[in-house]
Motif scaffolding. Structure first.
Motif, short mmCIF file in Angstrom:
data_model
loop_
_atom_site.label_atom_id
_atom_site.label_comp_id
_atom_site.label_asym_id
_atom_site.label_seq_id
_atom_site.Cartn_x
_atom_site.Cartn_y
_atom_site.Cartn_z
N ALA A 189 52.56 30.43 48.88
CA ALA A 189 51.46 30.65 47.93
C ALA A 189 50.14 30.79 48.66
CB ALA A 189 51.40 29.49 46.93
N TYR A 190 49.95 30.00 49.70
CA TYR A 190 48.68 30.09 50.45
C TYR A 190 48.59 31.43 51.18
CZ TYR A 190 44.56 28.56 52.96
OH TYR A 190 43.27 28.46 53.42
N GLY A 191 49.72 31.87 51.74
CA GLY A 191 49.72 33.14 52.46
C GLY A 191 49.45 34.33 51.56
N PHE A 192 49.85 34.23 50.28
CA PHE A 192 49.59 35.31 49.34
C PHE A 192 48.35 35.04 48.48
CE2 PHE A 192 54.05 36.10 50.28
CZ PHE A 192 54.07 37.47 50.39
N GLY A 193 47.54 34.09 48.92
CA GLY A 193 46.35 33.74 48.15
C GLY A 193 45.09 34.47 48.55
N TRP A 194 45.22 35.49 49.41
CA TRP A 194 44.04 36.23 49.85
C TRP A 194 43.82 37.43 48.95
CZ3 TRP A 194 41.43 33.38 53.05
CH2 TRP A 194 42.11 32.45 53.84
N LEU A 195 42.58 37.62 48.52
CA LEU A 195 42.24 38.65 47.55
C LEU A 195 41.13 39.54 48.07
CD1 LEU A 195 42.07 36.31 44.41
CD2 LEU A 195 44.05 37.66 45.18
N LYS A 196 41.16 40.79 47.62
CA LYS A 196 40.06 41.69 47.95
C LYS A 196 38.83 41.30 47.13
CE LYS A 196 40.55 45.94 48.90
NZ LYS A 196 40.77 47.40 48.87
N PRO A 197 37.67 41.23 47.75
CA PRO A 197 36.48 40.80 47.01
C PRO A 197 35.99 41.87 46.04
CG PRO A 197 35.89 41.47 49.23
CD PRO A 197 37.39 41.50 49.17
N PHE A 198 35.30 41.42 45.00
CA PHE A 198 34.66 42.36 44.07
C PHE A 198 33.51 43.07 44.76
CE2 PHE A 198 36.37 39.34 40.84
CZ PHE A 198 37.11 40.26 40.10
N PRO A 199 33.26 44.31 44.44
CA PRO A 199 32.06 44.98 44.98
C PRO A 199 30.81 44.41 44.35
CG PRO A 199 33.17 46.39 43.38
CD PRO A 199 34.07 45.21 43.59
N GLY A 200 29.77 44.30 45.13
CA GLY A 200 28.50 43.78 44.62
C GLY A 200 28.64 42.36 44.12
N THR A 201 28.15 42.13 42.90
CA THR A 201 28.23 40.80 42.28
C THR A 201 29.09 40.84 41.02
OG1 THR A 201 26.18 41.22 41.03
CG2 THR A 201 25.97 40.14 43.18
N LEU A 202 30.09 41.68 41.03
CA LEU A 202 30.94 41.85 39.85
C LEU A 202 31.74 40.60 39.51
CD1 LEU A 202 31.60 44.14 37.84
CD2 LEU A 202 33.57 44.73 39.28
N GLY A 203 31.89 39.70 40.48
CA GLY A 203 32.66 38.49 40.24
C GLY A 203 32.08 37.59 39.17
N PHE A 204 30.78 37.71 38.88
CA PHE A 204 30.16 36.90 37.83
C PHE A 204 30.73 37.22 36.44
CE2 PHE A 204 26.66 36.66 41.03
CZ PHE A 204 26.65 35.28 41.15
N GLN A 205 31.42 38.36 36.33
CA GLN A 205 31.97 38.77 35.04
C GLN A 205 33.46 38.51 34.90
OE1 GLN A 205 30.87 42.89 34.28
NE2 GLN A 205 28.97 42.68 35.46
N HIS A 206 34.07 37.90 35.93
CA HIS A 206 35.53 37.73 35.92
C HIS A 206 35.91 36.31 36.34
CE1 HIS A 206 36.30 42.09 35.42
NE2 HIS A 206 35.23 42.24 36.19
#
Length: 308
Positions: A124-141
């Motif tokens: 689970a830790y090895g598959f826990g890496w994610l591509k980041p959101f562009p800009g500051t889009l993470g505030f909406q998800h």
């Protein structure tokens, strides 16, 4: 009696405050899941340490709130919440409660918790890496949803054209605490200027691993990544907030430099030669374990010199 000094409490407050920009960066790039984990970490941290105080009759001690705040930042962004919580509880019980409370730990609770999570839930830790959101889009998800197959250190080797600017500004997969490396570097400079973390330990650690990586990158081109790869992974956060923690760092000045160099050598060997692509926290645990012995060597040398 409390083992907390006024300076120790001051440092913990400063370190917790320095984590605020890191959480903003983590949410911007990976969603507000990290804030949910922060809330869970605070609840679990208080419960574990308070129960430990009651069982050990240590009601005068101050709780290690700084660890609760920093714990969510050491994990990969996609690491499941319940596994993160199990790792937090294990780290606090083994490294804090077992040794008699915050301030008495032999090894950093953050490193112990990370090691438990990475080893016990390796898939689970090895598959826990994610591509980041562009800009500051993470505030909406709630969370980023596009995983990467490999650890970011390995992923970088497949993308040699990734610019240094993209890495510094958070356009590359990272642990939550290093979501935007530029923000982490600025926070680190503030922490060191305020002397909330031990600069000697961190400086010797970063310098050692940077020199080793640069040396082998020059003499063995193509077999080692460029020194810019040191901005990827756990290295920066571990050096600034974990290894250089004054409560687990060496007590003597020479011991601090020696501990940092030891961690740098081990971190380099683990990072580039071991099965774990970025086991920086294993190097931290090893360095923490040798701190008492290293201090004894420097103290004995100082006593002998004084007698002479």
């Amino acid at each position: 009696m409390p083992v907390f000094s006024t300076r120790g409490l001051r440092n913990d407050i400063l370190l917790a405050a320095a984590a605020v920009p890191l959480y903003v960066a983590a949410v911007a790039k990976y969603g507000y899941k990290v804030l949910v984990l922060l809330g869970l970490s605070v609840i679990l941290g208080f419960a574990v340490e308070r129960v430990g105080q009651i069982l050990q009759n240590r009601n005068g001690d101050i709780l290690g709130f700084v660890n609760w705040v920093l714990f969510p930042l050491v994990f990969s962004p996609g690491f499941p919440l319940y596994m993160s919580c199990a790792s937090i509880v294990f780290g606090l019980i083994i490294a804090t409660v077992f040794f008699g409370g915050h301030g008495r730990s032999l090894a950093a609770p953050l490193a112990v918790g990370w090691a438990f999570g990475a080893l016990s839930f390796s898939t689970a830790y090895g598959f826990g890496w994610l591509k980041p959101f562009p800009g500051t889009l993470g505030f909406q998800h709630f969370s980023a949803g596009i995983p990467i197959i490999d650890h970011p250190v390995e992923f970088l080797s497949y993308m040699p054209d990734t610019g240094l600017g993209n890495i510094l500004l958070g356009a590359f997969p990272q642990p939550s605490g290093n979501a935007i490396p530029l923000v982490l570097l600025v926070c680190g400079m503030v922490v060191f200027l305020l002397r909330a973390s031990d600069f000697a330990t961190a400086a010797s650690f970063f310098l050692t691993i940077a020199l080793l990586d640069t040396f082998f990158w020059i003499i063995l081109p193509g077999q080692f990544p460029s020194p810019g790869s040191l901005l990827v992974g756990d290295l920066l956060f571990a050096g600034i907030f974990v290894l250089s923690d004054s409560r687990t760092a060496a007590r003597t000045r020479g011991g601090r430099y020696a501990t940092g160099c030891l961690a740098g050598v081990l971190g380099f060997l683990i990072r580039f030669f071991a099965a774990s692509p970025d086991g920086t926290y294993f190097a931290v645990l090893a360095a923490n374990s040798f701190c008492p012995l290293i201090d004894e060597v420097f103290i004995s040398h100082s006593v002998k010199r004084t007698k002479a």
